[in-house]
Design a protein around this motif. Structure first.
Motif, mmCIF file in Angstrom:
data_model
loop_
_atom_site.group_PDB
_atom_site.id
_atom_site.type_symbol
_atom_site.label_atom_id
_atom_site.label_comp_id
_atom_site.label_asym_id
_atom_site.label_seq_id
_atom_site.Cartn_x
_atom_site.Cartn_y
_atom_site.Cartn_z
ATOM 1 N N ILE A 139 0.837 -1.205 0.000
ATOM 2 C CA ILE A 139 0.000 0.000 0.000
ATOM 3 C C ILE A 139 0.870 1.252 0.000
ATOM 4 O O ILE A 139 0.546 2.257 -0.661
ATOM 5 C CB ILE A 139 -0.943 -0.012 1.217
ATOM 6 N N ALA A 140 1.993 1.213 0.719
ATOM 7 C CA ALA A 140 2.892 2.376 0.756
ATOM 8 C C ALA A 140 3.482 2.649 -0.624
ATOM 9 O O ALA A 140 3.545 3.806 -1.077
ATOM 10 C CB ALA A 140 3.997 2.147 1.775
ATOM 11 N N ILE A 141 3.909 1.596 -1.318
ATOM 12 C CA ILE A 141 4.490 1.772 -2.654
ATOM 13 C C ILE A 141 3.463 2.327 -3.628
ATOM 14 O O ILE A 141 3.727 3.280 -4.377
ATOM 15 C CB ILE A 141 5.065 0.432 -3.162
ATOM 16 N N LYS A 142 2.263 1.749 -3.612
ATOM 17 C CA LYS A 142 1.216 2.216 -4.526
ATOM 18 C C LYS A 142 0.732 3.613 -4.140
ATOM 19 O O LYS A 142 0.415 4.434 -5.003
ATOM 20 C CB LYS A 142 0.037 1.238 -4.516
ATOM 21 N N GLY A 143 0.677 3.886 -2.838
ATOM 22 C CA GLY A 143 0.200 5.192 -2.398
ATOM 23 C C GLY A 143 1.165 6.318 -2.682
ATOM 24 O O GLY A 143 0.743 7.465 -2.910
ATOM 25 N N ALA A 149 3.211 6.292 -5.257
ATOM 26 C CA ALA A 149 3.492 6.346 -6.699
ATOM 27 C C ALA A 149 2.989 7.650 -7.315
ATOM 28 O O ALA A 149 3.607 8.187 -8.243
ATOM 29 C CB ALA A 149 2.852 5.143 -7.395
ATOM 30 N N ILE A 150 1.878 8.177 -6.824
ATOM 31 C CA ILE A 150 1.325 9.409 -7.380
ATOM 32 C C ILE A 150 2.274 10.582 -7.179
ATOM 33 O O ILE A 150 2.321 11.519 -7.985
ATOM 34 C CB ILE A 150 -0.055 9.715 -6.744
ATOM 35 N N VAL A 163 -2.995 7.185 -13.421
ATOM 36 C CA VAL A 163 -2.949 8.268 -12.438
ATOM 37 C C VAL A 163 -4.159 8.205 -11.513
ATOM 38 O O VAL A 163 -4.050 8.376 -10.297
ATOM 39 C CB VAL A 163 -2.888 9.634 -13.151
ATOM 40 N N GLN A 164 -5.338 7.963 -12.107
ATOM 41 C CA GLN A 164 -6.554 7.882 -11.301
ATOM 42 C C GLN A 164 -6.460 6.758 -10.272
ATOM 43 O O GLN A 164 -6.873 6.927 -9.124
ATOM 44 C CB GLN A 164 -7.775 7.659 -12.201
ATOM 45 N N ASN A 165 -5.912 5.618 -10.691
ATOM 46 C CA ASN A 165 -5.783 4.486 -9.783
ATOM 47 C C ASN A 165 -4.756 4.777 -8.690
ATOM 48 O O ASN A 165 -4.971 4.450 -7.510
ATOM 49 C CB ASN A 165 -5.391 3.240 -10.575
ATOM 50 N N ASN A 166 -3.641 5.384 -9.069
ATOM 51 C CA ASN A 166 -2.619 5.744 -8.079
ATOM 52 C C ASN A 166 -3.165 6.730 -7.052
ATOM 53 O O ASN A 166 -2.824 6.665 -5.864
ATOM 54 C CB ASN A 166 -1.397 6.341 -8.775
ATOM 55 N N ALA A 200 -5.980 5.283 0.187
ATOM 56 C CA ALA A 200 -5.853 4.075 1.007
ATOM 57 C C ALA A 200 -4.668 4.180 1.966
ATOM 58 O O ALA A 200 -4.757 3.782 3.134
ATOM 59 C CB ALA A 200 -5.703 2.847 0.106
ATOM 60 N N LEU A 201 -3.557 4.733 1.481
ATOM 61 C CA LEU A 201 -2.384 4.920 2.337
ATOM 62 C C LEU A 201 -2.683 5.904 3.462
ATOM 63 O O LEU A 201 -2.273 5.700 4.609
ATOM 64 C CB LEU A 201 -1.202 5.407 1.497
#
Length: 304
Positions: A43-47, A49-50, A272-275, A281-282
């Protein structure tokens, strides 16, 4: 003699079972720990990413209310989450304001005044409320609370107040159960000593019981707040789901969890929208970690 010696040196069945139990327990523990760490890291990596890949502004995320991840300003995605943050904390705090007085009064009645039969009935009712699915609360709020708010305040009836009333009913059993456990943890000797010195029942409750179990009561409040912030379905059905800063209790707005449930299925993984949604979530995960730290701190302070 030699056979007896061999039997004494042979590992017993009980020892082998104990070793297997230790291995299985250690494996399950490590599996849970590794899973939890993996989820946090993912979650940290995906959160992040933006901010790393898409060069979004953290300050814009916290103080702007323009949520348009597909659009950019100066090359940066517009991911202002202020409206969702205000909506989440606004509906949660309002729900706590509604639920805490009832939870405290109910917990004191159950522990100090109610007879055993009444206690058993109330416990069944609390368990029943706890087991009701969130969507049922949301549906009841949609057909009962929203029309009343619409009639009193006008507008559509969707907004903070409707969401807060639904959440207050949802978190009331959780807060009440923890408060009951906290009050039951007060030593009976302290209560008897207070009454023996001439204090009234209410003086004993106010001066002795509530002060002694205050950390436990706060733990119940924090647990309720954590559940309210994490609730999605029920709030989504009555709050309006509009990414706007609330201008009043009866104006539609949205929450972090509502946007996640509404938009996550409509975005493509890696965009971008998903990130941007993973960033929400993060943010929720960080809030949850803060709540856990507060609960552990209060639990140590109160020896729970």
């Amino acid at each position: 003699m030699a056979d007896l010696h061999q039997k004494l040196l042979k590992t017993s069945k009980a020892i082998n079972e104990n070793r297997r139990g230790i291995v299985i327990t250690a494996f399950c523990t490590m599996f849970i720990v590794i899973t939890a760490i993996s989820l946090i890291v993912f979650i940290a990596i995906k959160g992040l990413a933006i901010f790393v890949d898409n060069r979004a502004s953290l300050l814009n995320f916290l103080i702007s209310d323009v949520w348009q991840p597909g659009n950019t300003s100066n090359g940066r995605p517009l991911i202002g989450a202020l409206a969702m943050i205000v909506g989440s904390f606004g509906v949660t705090l309002l729900a706590l304001m509604l639920a805490i007085p009832f939870s405290l009064a109910l917990s004191l009645f159950v522990t100090q005044y109610a007879k055993k039969r009444v206690k058993d009935i109330l416990q069944i009712v609390l368990d029943l409320f706890t087991g009701i699915p969130s969507v049922v609360y949301g549906f009841l709020g949609l057909i009962l609370i929203v029309p009343v708010v619409r009639k009193i305040y006008g507008g559509t009836g969707f907004g903070l107040l409707s969401g807060a009333v639904v959440l207050a009913v949802m978190i009331l059993p959780t807060i009440t159960s923890i408060m009951i456990n906290a009050i039951n943890g007060v030593p009976i000797s302290m209560i008897q000593a207070s009454l023996a010195l001439g204090a009234t029942r209410w003086q004993t409750i106010y001066k002795i019981i509530l002060r002694f179990c205050l950390p436990g009561l706060l733990i119940g409040v924090i647990f309720g707040m954590a559940r309210a912030l994490g609730e999605a379905m029920a709030v989504q059905m009555v709050i309006g789901n509009t990414v706007l800063l609330p201008k009043g209790l009866a104006t539609p707005t949205t929450t972090l969890t509502s946007q996640l449930t509404v938009q996550m299925g409509n975005t493509i993984f890696g965009t971008v929208q998903n990130n941007a949604l993973w960033t929400l979530a993060l943010f929720l995960l960080l809030i949850s970690l803060v709540f856990n730290v507060l609960i552990r701190t209060l639990a140590k302070k109160g020896n729970y």
